[in-house]
Design an enzyme around this catalytic site. Structure first.
Site, PDB file in Angstrom:
ATOM      1  N   GLY A 122     -11.534   1.733  -3.224  1.00  0.00           N
ATOM      2  CA  GLY A 122     -10.857   0.619  -2.548  1.00  0.00           C
ATOM      3  C   GLY A 122     -10.864  -0.651  -3.372  1.00  0.00           C
ATOM      4  N   GLY A 124      -8.810  -0.816  -6.149  1.00  0.00           N
ATOM      5  CA  GLY A 124      -7.598  -0.723  -6.971  1.00  0.00           C
ATOM      6  C   GLY A 124      -7.751   0.129  -8.218  1.00  0.00           C
ATOM      7  N   THR A 125      -8.749   1.028  -8.251  1.00  0.00           N
ATOM      8  CA  THR A 125      -8.971   1.811  -9.477  1.00  0.00           C
ATOM      9  C   THR A 125      -7.758   2.686  -9.831  1.00  0.00           C
ATOM     10  OG1 THR A 125     -10.235   3.244  -8.022  1.00  0.00           O
ATOM     11  CG2 THR A 125     -11.489   1.923  -9.570  1.00  0.00           C
ATOM     12  N   ALA A 127      -4.657   2.077  -9.121  1.00  0.00           N
ATOM     13  CA  ALA A 127      -3.607   1.180  -9.620  1.00  0.00           C
ATOM     14  C   ALA A 127      -3.939   0.730 -11.045  1.00  0.00           C
ATOM     15  CB  ALA A 127      -3.451  -0.027  -8.698  1.00  0.00           C
ATOM     16  N   ASP A 173      -1.400  -3.842  -5.181  1.00  0.00           N
ATOM     17  CA  ASP A 173      -2.411  -3.522  -6.201  1.00  0.00           C
ATOM     18  C   ASP A 173      -1.845  -3.605  -7.613  1.00  0.00           C
ATOM     19  OD1 ASP A 173      -3.971  -3.002  -4.017  1.00  0.00           O
ATOM     20  OD2 ASP A 173      -4.613  -1.014  -4.665  1.00  0.00           O
TER      21      ASP A 173
HETATM   22  O1  PMV Z   1      -7.958   0.691  -1.001  1.00  0.00           O
HETATM   23  P1  PMV Z   1      -6.997   0.154  -1.991  1.00  0.00           P
HETATM   24  O2  PMV Z   1      -7.593  -0.798  -2.977  1.00  0.00           O
HETATM   25  O3  PMV Z   1      -6.198   1.238  -2.670  1.00  0.00           O
HETATM   26  O4  PMV Z   1      -5.934  -0.733  -1.159  1.00  0.00           O
HETATM   27  C1  PMV Z   1      -5.037  -0.141  -0.234  1.00  0.00           C
HETATM   28  C2  PMV Z   1      -4.320  -1.232   0.487  1.00  0.00           C
HETATM   29  C3  PMV Z   1      -3.291  -0.779   1.527  1.00  0.00           C
HETATM   30  O5  PMV Z   1      -2.674  -1.953   2.024  1.00  0.00           O
HETATM   31  C4  PMV Z   1      -3.964  -0.050   2.673  1.00  0.00           C
HETATM   32  C5  PMV Z   1      -2.245   0.151   0.940  1.00  0.00           C
HETATM   33  C6  PMV Z   1      -1.269  -0.523   0.005  1.00  0.00           C
HETATM   34  O6  PMV Z   1      -0.572   0.233  -0.711  1.00  0.00           O
HETATM   35  O7  PMV Z   1      -1.144  -1.755   0.000  1.00  0.00           O
END
Ligand code: PMV
Length: 345
Positions: A122, A124-125, A127, A173
Site C-alpha cells: 500500500g 505504491g510499490t 506503481a 500512484d
Molecule cells: O494501496 P495502494 O498504494 O496501491 O493505493 C491504492 C489506492 C486506491 O485508491 C484504492 C486505488 C487507486 O488506483 O487509486
C-alpha cells in the site's frame, strides 16, 4: 552496452484513496524510500533476464523469460510478491514496446530491481515498478534522452500498465511517483498540482501485514456503490470536501486541522469496509498516545498507515510504540522528488 540506473520513490496517500477511482480528488506524496532499477539491452538474445533483490536478500537471480511469452504475463513463480512484480515488469515492457513501437530490433533486457519493501503493502510499490520499468525501456531504446522532460508521458504509460495488470486503477500512484512531491491529483483531467508545505512535518509512515489485494479491495468498495449508489455518492462528496480542506490546511501548515481530517477520512475508509480490525486498533492506540491524526493509507486491508504527531518528541515516542506493536516504520518525512535518473555505466 550501456547500463542505466533509475531511482524510483514510493508514495503515501494522505487523503482521498478509493474516492479517486470514482473521480474525486486525492492528495498523495512521494516518500524517501526508493526502488532502484538498473538495466541494459541484451543484444545476444530476445530474452528478458530478471534479478530481484528485496532488502539484503536476493529473491530471484537470473530469472529468464522469453519475449515470445511477453503477453502471457501469468508467470507461475513463488513467492506471490515476486510473481506480482514479474507481471508489472512484463506488462510495462510489452506496453512500452507495442504501444510506442520502440525496440524494433527486438533485443532482450537484463534488469535488476532492488526494493526495500515487499510489493503490495500500500505504498505504491507496484506503481514504482511500473514507472521505473517504463522509464528504463524508453531510455534504453533511445525513445527519450532524459527523464526530466518526459515525466507526464512516463506517468501515463505507467498508469496503463497498472490498469492492464489490476483491471482498475486511478492515476494517483503513477502520477505522484513520476512527478514527485506532495500532489493534489485530479483523476479526470490528470492534473497533479504541487502543494507547497512543510516536508519535514512530524509524520510517521509504516505498514502492517496486508490481508487483501488492491484489486479485491476496489471490488469490495464497488459492491457498496452497486448496492446503494445514493449513500456511496454522499460518502464520495464528504471525501471530496476533506481533500479540498486538507489542501488548504497543508498550505497554511495547519497540522491540527490535518490531523482531524485524517481521522475523519479513516472513519470513511472504515465505513467502506477496507480497514482491517488490527489496523483500526493500531490507529486508535496512536490517537490515544498523542497523534493529531492517523489513518489507513492506500487500498487498505492492513498494509500502509500514516500518522501525524504534534512534535518531533511525540513522533519519536509513537514510533517506539508502533514498533513494539509489530508495525514496520519506513519513513518520518515526505520527499520532494519523483523518478530520477541515477547513473549511466
Ligand atoms: O494501496 P495502494 O498504494 O496501491 O493505493 C491504492 C489506492 C486506491 O485508491 C484504492 C486505488 C487507486 O488506483 O487509486
Amino acid at each position: 552496452m550501456k547500463i542505466i540506473t533509475i531511482r524510483v520513490p514510493t508514495k503515501v496517500t494522505f487523503f482521498g484513496e478509493h474516492g479517486v477511482v470514482y473521480g474525486t480528488h486525492a492528495i498523495a506524496s512521494t516518500i524517501p524510500v526508493y526502488i532502484d532499477i538498473s538495466g541494459k539491452l541484451n543484444k545476444d538474445s530476445y530474452n528478458i533476464v530478471l534479478n530481484i533483490k528485496h532488502g539484503l536478500q536476493l529473491t530471484i537471480n537470473n530469472f529468464l523469460i522469453s519475449k515470445k511469452n511477453i503477453n502471457e504475463v501469468k508467470v507461475e513463480v513463488e513467492p506471490e510478491h515476486v510473481k506480482k512484480i514479474l507481471n508489472y515488469v512484463l506488462t510495462a515492457i510489452s506496453i512500452c514496446e507495442e504501444v510506442l513501437d520502440v525496440n524494433k530490433s527486438r533485443y532482450g533486457y537484463i534488469i535488476t530491481i532492488d526494493s526495500p519493501l515487499p510489493i503490495g503493502v500500500g505504498l505504491g510499490t507496484s506503481a514504482s515498478v511500473s514507472v521505473g520499468i517504463s522509464s528504463l525501456c524508453l531510455l534504453l531504446n533511445d525513445y527519450i534522452k532524459n527523464i526530466e522532460d518526459h515525466k507526464y508521458d512516463i506517468a501515463k504509460l505507467a498508469w496503463s500498465v497498472e490498469k492492464s495488470v489490476q483491471g482498475s486503477a486511478s492515476p494517483m500512484d503513477t502520477y505522484t511517483i513520476s512527478l514527485g512531491g506532495l500532489r493534489y491529483i485530479d483523476p479526470l483531467t490528470l492534473d497533479a498540482y504541487t502543494i507547497e508545505t512543510d516536508y519535514d512535518m512530524p509524520i510517521i509512515i509504516g505498514y502492517t501485514n496486508k490481508t487483501s489485494s488492491t484489486t479485491e479491495l476496489i471490488q469490495k468498495v464497488r459492491k457498496i456503490k452497486e448496492k446503494n449508489n445514493r449513500i456511496f455518492n454522499s460518502i464520495l462528496s464528504v471525501i471530496e470536501n476533506i481533500v479540498n480542506e486538507a489542501k488548504e490546511a497543508f498550505i497554511k501548515k495547519d497540522v491540527e486541522s490535518l490531523g482531524m481530517l485524517m481521522n475523519i477520512n479513516h472513519g470513511l475508509l472504515r465505513s467502506l469496509g477496507v480497514v482491517d480490525n488490527r489496523h483500526d486498533m493500531l490507529i486508535h492506540i496512536l490517537r490515544e498516545a498523542g497523534a493529531l491524526g492517523a489513518k489507513t493509507s492506500g487500498a487498505g486491508g492492513g498494509g500502509a498507515f500514516i500518522a501525524l504527531a504534534p512534535s518531533k518528541e511525540i513522533q519519536e515516542r509513537l514510533i517506539i510504540l508502533l514498533e513494539s506493536l509489530g508495525a514496520k516504520i519506513v519513513s518520518r518525512s515526505l520527499y520532494p522528488n519523483g523518478v530520477t535518473f541515477l547513473k549511466n555505466d
